[in-house]
Design an enzyme around this catalytic site. Sequence first.
Site, PDB file in Angstrom:
ATOM      1  N   ASP A  30       0.860  -1.186   0.000  1.00 40.92           N
ATOM      2  CA  ASP A  30       0.000   0.000   0.000  1.00 40.92           C
ATOM      3  C   ASP A  30       0.892   1.230   0.000  1.00 40.92           C
ATOM      4  OD1 ASP A  30      -2.282   1.532   0.076  1.00 40.92           O
ATOM      5  OD2 ASP A  30      -2.599   1.318   2.231  1.00 40.92           O
ATOM      6  N   ASP A  45      -3.087   2.549  -6.042  1.00 38.73           N
ATOM      7  CA  ASP A  45      -2.034   2.650  -5.030  1.00 38.73           C
ATOM      8  C   ASP A  45      -1.832   1.383  -4.205  1.00 38.73           C
ATOM      9  OD1 ASP A  45      -4.403   2.741  -3.654  1.00 38.73           O
ATOM     10  OD2 ASP A  45      -3.853   4.434  -2.381  1.00 38.73           O
ATOM     11  N   GLU A  46      -2.396   0.249  -4.620  1.00 35.10           N
ATOM     12  CA  GLU A  46      -2.194  -0.976  -3.844  1.00 35.10           C
ATOM     13  C   GLU A  46      -2.198  -2.207  -4.738  1.00 35.10           C
ATOM     14  OE1 GLU A  46      -5.298  -2.408  -1.241  1.00 35.10           O
ATOM     15  OE2 GLU A  46      -6.760  -1.047  -2.152  1.00 35.10           O
TER      16      GLU A  46
END
Length: 412
Positions: free
Chosen positions: A17, A132-133
Amino acid sequence: MNPPAPTSGTRWIAHLDMDAFYASVELLRYPELRGQPVVIGGGRRHQPELQADGSRRFARLRDYTGRGVITTATYPARDLGVHSGMGLMKAAALAPDAVLLPTDFDEYRRYSRLFKAAVAEVAPLIEDRGIDEIYIDLTDVPGVREAVGHDRLGGVRAVAQEIKNSVHRATGLSCSIGVTPNKLLSKIASDLDKPDGLTLITAADLQRHIWPLPVRRINGIGPKAGNKLAALGIRSIGDLAACERHWLVERFGRSYGAWLWDASHGIDDRPVVTHSEPVSMSRETTFERDLHAVRDRATLSRIFTELCEELAGDLQRKGYMGRTIGIKLRFDDFKTVTRDLTLPQPVCDLPAIRRAAGQCLKRVDLSRRLRLLGVRAGSLARRTRTLEAYASADSAATAHAVREPDPELPLF
């Protein structure tokens, strides 16, 4: 009730993350803001202004008026009680001096591609979970595969650290990684030591590290289920793990009740899925003031066309076409209306999307003020030469539909 110890056959799944991703990207652009409370979620008018002396003048949250929401915030801003999804006006009451920056999704997507490429050089089995992950299967990565016994844990940690280092070299950004035997636990673990954390949890650590956490830390337990569990006196994951499976099934249903029991015991056999097809793509925006279809016709028409243009760009960049085009409207009384139109052939070009979305508008009563507008493409298909030939012909035939719209189509 002790969880089993890890074995040599244990999977090692990482959840990565990026730390305050959008805000961190902005801090690369504006390093003078490091250590300050910064909120991302403004519009074009909140662009920093370059001063005569070379410094920048930044918008402040206290001066914001409108109904926008926070996309993300730096950790100093979060320490003041500000968080993503919060209304900007509410945030202004908590952190009036926080800097407000506009969102720049093109830049965030660019950094997203950079960090994922850096990870793939170390561990190629990646499940993309958003901008974003990601999940990463480390089980057979060199450095993990060969290690045995206690050296295996050292190998896992070393590979995870190598991934963190690669991401930082490629982007200048930090990330937090949780590594456990499965996706469910890794999602929890990546959030335990933010920012720039690396958390390694084995099955034997479940009771010590996972059970004391609130039940809402399990991805899949939302507000409604959390409130119901709290009403039953179940607040921690350990409380949930102490329940009998049949007791949970009786109160939450066969499927969800069984899943709650499994989740609390760290059981999750889901694989890392390296490829999946999206069901739909959409773009929407919430207005800073309610807009009327007649009095604000020009503004609504411009926004509507921009949303269609952004959607067309998304489809083309990702290699898809959509056969079902839809719109989403939310009125000033918070009533939400959707309309869809299924086309004879899939499209991905702006004129065709704008035309179909305009047809959907004809089926909506636009007498009330609007607070949100969105467009959507569904029934997606991969672009092929045949589809691209169709798109090219359709685009050439209907290019006037955007610059010189069909007078019969509503432009609000």
